[in-house]
Write a protein that holds these residues in place. Structure first.
Motif, short mmCIF file in Angstrom:
data_model
loop_
_atom_site.label_atom_id
_atom_site.label_comp_id
_atom_site.label_asym_id
_atom_site.label_seq_id
_atom_site.Cartn_x
_atom_site.Cartn_y
_atom_site.Cartn_z
N UNK A 194 4.55 -4.32 -4.19
CA UNK A 194 4.74 -3.37 -5.28
C UNK A 194 5.73 -4.03 -6.23
N UNK A 195 5.42 -4.14 -7.51
CA UNK A 195 6.22 -4.96 -8.41
C UNK A 195 7.68 -4.54 -8.57
N UNK A 196 8.02 -3.30 -8.30
CA UNK A 196 9.39 -2.84 -8.50
C UNK A 196 10.13 -2.58 -7.18
N UNK A 197 9.59 -3.09 -6.10
CA UNK A 197 10.26 -3.00 -4.80
C UNK A 197 10.54 -4.43 -4.33
N UNK A 198 11.82 -4.75 -4.22
CA UNK A 198 12.25 -6.08 -3.79
C UNK A 198 13.11 -5.95 -2.54
N UNK A 199 12.72 -6.63 -1.48
CA UNK A 199 13.45 -6.60 -0.20
C UNK A 199 13.66 -5.17 0.29
N UNK A 200 12.65 -4.34 0.13
CA UNK A 200 12.72 -2.97 0.62
C UNK A 200 13.55 -2.04 -0.24
N UNK A 201 14.03 -2.51 -1.40
CA UNK A 201 14.85 -1.68 -2.27
C UNK A 201 14.16 -1.50 -3.61
N UNK A 202 14.40 -0.35 -4.20
CA UNK A 202 13.82 -0.03 -5.49
C UNK A 202 14.61 -0.70 -6.61
N UNK A 203 13.94 -1.46 -7.44
CA UNK A 203 14.54 -2.11 -8.60
C UNK A 203 14.29 -1.20 -9.80
N UNK A 204 15.28 -0.35 -10.14
CA UNK A 204 15.11 0.67 -11.17
C UNK A 204 14.71 0.11 -12.53
N UNK A 205 15.37 -0.94 -13.04
CA UNK A 205 14.93 -1.48 -14.34
C UNK A 205 13.46 -1.94 -14.30
N UNK A 206 13.06 -2.55 -13.20
CA UNK A 206 11.67 -3.01 -13.08
C UNK A 206 10.72 -1.81 -12.98
N UNK A 207 11.17 -0.74 -12.33
CA UNK A 207 10.36 0.46 -12.23
C UNK A 207 10.03 0.99 -13.63
N UNK A 208 11.01 1.04 -14.51
CA UNK A 208 10.78 1.55 -15.85
C UNK A 208 9.92 0.59 -16.69
N UNK A 209 9.96 -0.69 -16.37
CA UNK A 209 9.10 -1.65 -17.07
C UNK A 209 7.69 -1.69 -16.49
N UNK A 210 7.47 -1.03 -15.36
CA UNK A 210 6.18 -1.07 -14.67
C UNK A 210 5.30 0.13 -15.00
N UNK A 211 5.51 0.74 -16.14
CA UNK A 211 4.72 1.92 -16.49
C UNK A 211 3.22 1.64 -16.45
N UNK A 212 2.82 0.48 -16.94
CA UNK A 212 1.39 0.16 -16.93
C UNK A 212 0.87 0.11 -15.49
N UNK A 213 1.64 -0.49 -14.60
CA UNK A 213 1.22 -0.59 -13.20
C UNK A 213 1.13 0.81 -12.59
N UNK A 214 2.09 1.66 -12.89
CA UNK A 214 2.13 3.00 -12.30
C UNK A 214 0.97 3.88 -12.75
N UNK A 215 0.59 3.75 -14.01
CA UNK A 215 -0.39 4.69 -14.55
C UNK A 215 -1.76 4.08 -14.80
#
Length: 178
Positions: free
Chosen positions: A35-56
């Motif tokens: 999952x592009x915004x999960x690194x080493x089992x932790x949520x990467x919040x800035x990447x989560x917000x940049x991953x809108x295309x992936x999410x939707x």
């Protein structure tokens, strides 16, 4: 019927924002894809917000499948309730009858759509992780058709039917009493 149509649109629309990201993450977890915004089992919040295309990505298909699924439930409930329910509230047996009919229709019609959506999410996640362009819904459907894999969209339908029977029975009873 108009309030039911409006409810169907609202529920299907909310699924795009509430369920589509979770569906994409579920498919990645089940198929062991990153999952592009999960690194080493932790949520990467800035990447989560940049991953809108992936999410939707796939949101249109999520809306369509949810619209059909909910629409079938509300339409069948509206038309079969007067034929099955004899009193003001359905008995347990009447709720079972409605649940069985609704679940059967939902499984036959929407289960392949839901399976198609999950397979498309998986394919898009694989392409995303490889840095390639995502595949269109039409192209993916054509590839399944070309490989004679359309009937595989019904794989696992029996468990979905049982699950749908339980949920539709409870929903038919609860909504009838509201």
């Amino acid at each position: 019927m108009l309030p039911q149509a409006a409810a169907t649109v609202v529920i299907a629309g909310s699924d795009v924002f509430c369920m589509n990201p979770f569906e994409r993450a579920k498919v990645c977890l089940l198929n062991r894809r990153p999952i592009p915004f999960v690194c080493n089992g932790k949520l990467d919040w800035p990447m989560l917000f940049r991953s809108r295309e992936w999410l939707f990505t796939g949101g249109t298909l999520t809306f369509q499948t949810s619209f059909v699924h909910v629409g079938i439930f509300l339409t069948l409930k509206h038309y079969i309730s007067p034929l099955i329910v004899k009193g003001d509230t359905p008995s347990f047996y009447e709720s079972l009858q409605m649940g069985a009919l609704i679940a059967a229709a939902q499984t036959v019609i929407t289960y392949p759509l839901l399976t198609f959506r999950a397979k498309l999410h998986d394919q898009q996640a694989e392409l995303f992780n490889a840095g390639k362009d995502r595949i269109s819904t039409t192209r993916f459907f054509y590839e399944l058709y070309r490989k004679n894999k359309l009937l595989l969209l019904y794989s696992g339908a029996m468990s979905r039917l049982v699950r749908g029977f339980v949920i539709a029975t409870q929903d038919a009873s609860a909504l009838h009493n509201k």
